[in-house]
Design a protein around this motif. Structure first.
Motif, PDB file in Angstrom:
ATOM      1  N   ASN A 180       0.829  -1.215   0.000  1.00 15.52           N
ATOM      2  CA  ASN A 180       0.000   0.000   0.000  1.00 15.52           C
ATOM      3  C   ASN A 180       0.855   1.252   0.000  1.00 15.52           C
ATOM      4  O   ASN A 180       0.383   2.318  -0.364  1.00 15.52           O
ATOM      5  N   GLU A 181       2.073   1.142   0.470  1.00 12.89           N
ATOM      6  CA  GLU A 181       2.985   2.278   0.579  1.00 12.89           C
ATOM      7  C   GLU A 181       4.168   2.069  -0.351  1.00 12.89           C
ATOM      8  O   GLU A 181       4.525   0.946  -0.674  1.00 12.89           O
ATOM      9  N   LYS A 182       4.801   3.170  -0.747  1.00 14.97           N
ATOM     10  CA  LYS A 182       5.992   3.078  -1.580  1.00 14.97           C
ATOM     11  C   LYS A 182       7.123   2.491  -0.737  1.00 14.97           C
ATOM     12  O   LYS A 182       7.408   2.982   0.351  1.00 14.97           O
ATOM     13  N   ILE A 183       7.725   1.448  -1.231  1.00  9.46           N
ATOM     14  CA  ILE A 183       8.785   0.729  -0.518  1.00  9.46           C
ATOM     15  C   ILE A 183      10.111   0.965  -1.233  1.00  9.46           C
ATOM     16  O   ILE A 183      10.188   0.909  -2.457  1.00  9.46           O
ATOM     17  N   ASP A 184      11.138   1.232  -0.459  1.00 13.40           N
ATOM     18  CA  ASP A 184      12.496   1.282  -0.994  1.00 13.40           C
ATOM     19  C   ASP A 184      12.988  -0.160  -1.004  1.00 13.40           C
ATOM     20  O   ASP A 184      13.383  -0.707   0.027  1.00 13.40           O
ATOM     21  N   VAL A 185      12.929  -0.796  -2.166  1.00  7.31           N
ATOM     22  CA  VAL A 185      13.197  -2.233  -2.278  1.00  7.31           C
ATOM     23  C   VAL A 185      14.617  -2.574  -1.834  1.00  7.31           C
ATOM     24  O   VAL A 185      14.816  -3.521  -1.063  1.00  7.31           O
ATOM     25  N   ALA A 186      15.610  -1.820  -2.274  1.00  9.69           N
ATOM     26  CA  ALA A 186      16.995  -2.129  -1.892  1.00  9.69           C
ATOM     27  C   ALA A 186      17.175  -2.006  -0.379  1.00  9.69           C
ATOM     28  O   ALA A 186      17.805  -2.869   0.251  1.00  9.69           O
ATOM     29  N   HIS A 187      16.625  -0.969   0.196  1.00  8.67           N
ATOM     30  CA  HIS A 187      16.703  -0.765   1.647  1.00  8.67           C
ATOM     31  C   HIS A 187      16.029  -1.926   2.387  1.00  8.67           C
ATOM     32  O   HIS A 187      16.571  -2.456   3.364  1.00  8.67           O
ATOM     33  N   THR A 188      14.868  -2.323   1.908  1.00 12.48           N
ATOM     34  CA  THR A 188      14.109  -3.386   2.550  1.00 12.48           C
ATOM     35  C   THR A 188      14.822  -4.724   2.398  1.00 12.48           C
ATOM     36  O   THR A 188      14.843  -5.531   3.340  1.00 12.48           O
ATOM     37  N   MET A 189      15.406  -4.981   1.246  1.00 13.40           N
ATOM     38  CA  MET A 189      16.171  -6.219   1.050  1.00 13.40           C
ATOM     39  C   MET A 189      17.333  -6.294   2.039  1.00 13.40           C
ATOM     40  O   MET A 189      17.552  -7.333   2.671  1.00 13.40           O
ATOM     41  N   LEU A 190      18.066  -5.211   2.162  1.00  8.25           N
ATOM     42  CA  LEU A 190      19.192  -5.193   3.090  1.00  8.25           C
ATOM     43  C   LEU A 190      18.688  -5.348   4.528  1.00  8.25           C
ATOM     44  O   LEU A 190      19.311  -6.041   5.342  1.00  8.25           O
ATOM     45  N   MET A 191      17.554  -4.761   4.827  1.00  5.13           N
ATOM     46  CA  MET A 191      16.980  -4.865   6.170  1.00  5.13           C
ATOM     47  C   MET A 191      16.659  -6.322   6.524  1.00  5.13           C
ATOM     48  O   MET A 191      16.998  -6.784   7.610  1.00  5.13           O
ATOM     49  N   VAL A 192      16.003  -7.048   5.611  1.00  2.00           N
ATOM     50  CA  VAL A 192      15.660  -8.444   5.931  1.00  2.00           C
ATOM     51  C   VAL A 192      16.921  -9.300   6.050  1.00  2.00           C
ATOM     52  O   VAL A 192      16.970 -10.218   6.871  1.00  2.00           O
ATOM     53  N   LEU A 193      17.938  -8.974   5.261  1.00  2.00           N
ATOM     54  CA  LEU A 193      19.191  -9.734   5.364  1.00  2.00           C
ATOM     55  C   LEU A 193      19.892  -9.463   6.696  1.00  2.00           C
ATOM     56  O   LEU A 193      20.407 -10.390   7.333  1.00  2.00           O
ATOM     57  N   MET A 194      19.900  -8.213   7.143  1.00  2.00           N
ATOM     58  CA  MET A 194      20.518  -7.888   8.435  1.00  2.00           C
ATOM     59  C   MET A 194      19.713  -8.501   9.586  1.00  2.00           C
ATOM     60  O   MET A 194      20.283  -8.952  10.579  1.00  2.00           O
ATOM     61  N   HIS A 195      18.418  -8.556   9.438  1.00  3.22           N
ATOM     62  CA  HIS A 195      17.547  -9.201  10.429  1.00  3.22           C
ATOM     63  C   HIS A 195      17.863 -10.693  10.509  1.00  3.22           C
ATOM     64  O   HIS A 195      18.022 -11.250  11.606  1.00  3.22           O
ATOM     65  N   ASP A 196      17.954 -11.345   9.363  1.00  2.00           N
ATOM     66  CA  ASP A 196      18.220 -12.784   9.360  1.00  2.00           C
ATOM     67  C   ASP A 196      19.613 -13.116   9.875  1.00  2.00           C
ATOM     68  O   ASP A 196      19.801 -14.139  10.528  1.00  2.00           O
ATOM     69  N   LEU A 197      20.576 -12.275   9.583  1.00  2.00           N
ATOM     70  CA  LEU A 197      21.935 -12.504  10.071  1.00  2.00           C
ATOM     71  C   LEU A 197      21.936 -12.585  11.598  1.00  2.00           C
ATOM     72  O   LEU A 197      22.566 -13.467  12.189  1.00  2.00           O
ATOM     73  N   VAL A 198      21.212 -11.705  12.239  1.00  2.00           N
ATOM     74  CA  VAL A 198      21.120 -11.712  13.704  1.00  2.00           C
ATOM     75  C   VAL A 198      20.408 -12.975  14.175  1.00  2.00           C
ATOM     76  O   VAL A 198      20.847 -13.632  15.126  1.00  2.00           O
ATOM     77  N   GLU A 199      19.311 -13.342  13.505  1.00  2.00           N
ATOM     78  CA  GLU A 199      18.586 -14.560  13.887  1.00  2.00           C
ATOM     79  C   GLU A 199      19.468 -15.795  13.789  1.00  2.00           C
ATOM     80  O   GLU A 199      19.432 -16.663  14.664  1.00  2.00           O
ATOM     81  N   ILE A 200      20.246 -15.870  12.737  1.00  2.00           N
ATOM     82  CA  ILE A 200      21.132 -17.026  12.552  1.00  2.00           C
ATOM     83  C   ILE A 200      22.139 -17.097  13.687  1.00  2.00           C
ATOM     84  O   ILE A 200      22.358 -18.152  14.286  1.00  2.00           O
ATOM     85  N   ASP A 201      22.752 -15.974  14.021  1.00  2.71           N
ATOM     86  CA  ASP A 201      23.761 -15.950  15.077  1.00  2.71           C
ATOM     87  C   ASP A 201      23.140 -16.254  16.442  1.00  2.71           C
ATOM     88  O   ASP A 201      23.746 -16.934  17.269  1.00  2.71           O
ATOM     89  N   ALA A 202      21.926 -15.766  16.673  1.00  3.88           N
ATOM     90  CA  ALA A 202      21.268 -15.935  17.975  1.00  3.88           C
ATOM     91  C   ALA A 202      20.639 -17.310  18.134  1.00  3.88           C
ATOM     92  O   ALA A 202      20.273 -17.700  19.234  1.00  3.88           O
ATOM     93  N   GLY A 203      20.507 -18.038  17.055  1.00  2.00           N
ATOM     94  CA  GLY A 203      19.783 -19.299  17.075  1.00  2.00           C
ATOM     95  C   GLY A 203      18.327 -19.011  16.739  1.00  2.00           C
ATOM     96  O   GLY A 203      17.584 -18.497  17.578  1.00  2.00           O
ATOM     97  N   ASP A 204      17.957 -19.286  15.515  1.00  5.46           N
ATOM     98  CA  ASP A 204      16.617 -18.949  15.039  1.00  5.46           C
ATOM     99  C   ASP A 204      15.555 -19.598  15.926  1.00  5.46           C
ATOM    100  O   ASP A 204      15.706 -20.728  16.378  1.00  5.46           O
ATOM    101  N   THR A 205      14.493 -18.878  16.164  1.00  5.63           N
ATOM    102  CA  THR A 205      13.381 -19.354  16.982  1.00  5.63           C
ATOM    103  C   THR A 205      12.221 -19.700  16.063  1.00  5.63           C
ATOM    104  O   THR A 205      11.797 -18.861  15.255  1.00  5.63           O
TER     105      THR A 205
END
Length: 165
Positions: free
Chosen positions: A25-50
């Motif tokens: 519904n809103e304009k998304i900065d695709v590159a920013h959002t892609m990098l955001m999900v990757l940085m989010h997953d990197l933390v999950e992997i290191d922390a032990g995904d739940t």
């Protein structure tokens, strides 16, 4: 025939940011959002995904992920580490349109993965439709058309016996 790896999940999320952006519904900065999900997953992997429906695991998730983020982003040179950590924090806060979209994609991606294998993991864990609805409702606000599809698929999953009614 098998669960996706963490790397595959991260790849799928990044690609889905691009593919699903047209449904936002809103304009998304695709590159920013892609990098955001990757940085989010990197933390999950290191922390032990739940696991998405692991209530006990969610009790310690914030502390484990905060420690992982501090460790990972602390390795990088000052400004670079701060910039990437800020992306993780933006995702976690879920307040910007990009973060709302990223969170929705992070919920929908495993839902569709499970749906495509006839709810194998849902059945193994006795997951209920109400849990699937609560987990994916974040999609309603930012991608209503996608939410409509997910909701229909939850109903199909119940009819097929993949989710408990």
């Amino acid at each position: 025939s098998r669960q996706e790896t963490d790397a595959e999940h991260a790849w799928h999320l990044a690609v889905m940011c691009a593919l699903l952006s047209e449904y936002s519904n809103e304009k998304i900065d695709v590159a920013h959002t892609m990098l955001m999900v990757l940085m989010h997953d990197l933390v999950e992997i290191d922390a032990g995904d739940t696991y998405a429906y692991d209530e006990k695991g969610y009790e310690t998730k914030p502390q484990r992920e905060q420690a992982a983020a501090k460790r990972i982003y602390g390795i990088l040179p000052g400004e670079q580490g701060q910039k990437l950590c800020a992306l993780w924090e933006e995702f976690e806060a879920g307040e910007t349109d990009d973060a709302k979209f990223a969170n929705a994609v992070d919920r929908v991606q495993p839902f569709w993965g499970n749906f495509s294998v006839c709810g194998r993991v849902w059945k193994e864990n006795g997951i209920e439709a109400a849990q699937g609805i609560r987990r994916n409702e974040v999609t309603k606000e930012i991608m209503p058309k996608v939410w409509d599809t997910v909701y229909e698929q939850i109903q199909q999953a119940v009819e097929n016996g993949w989710l408990k009614g």
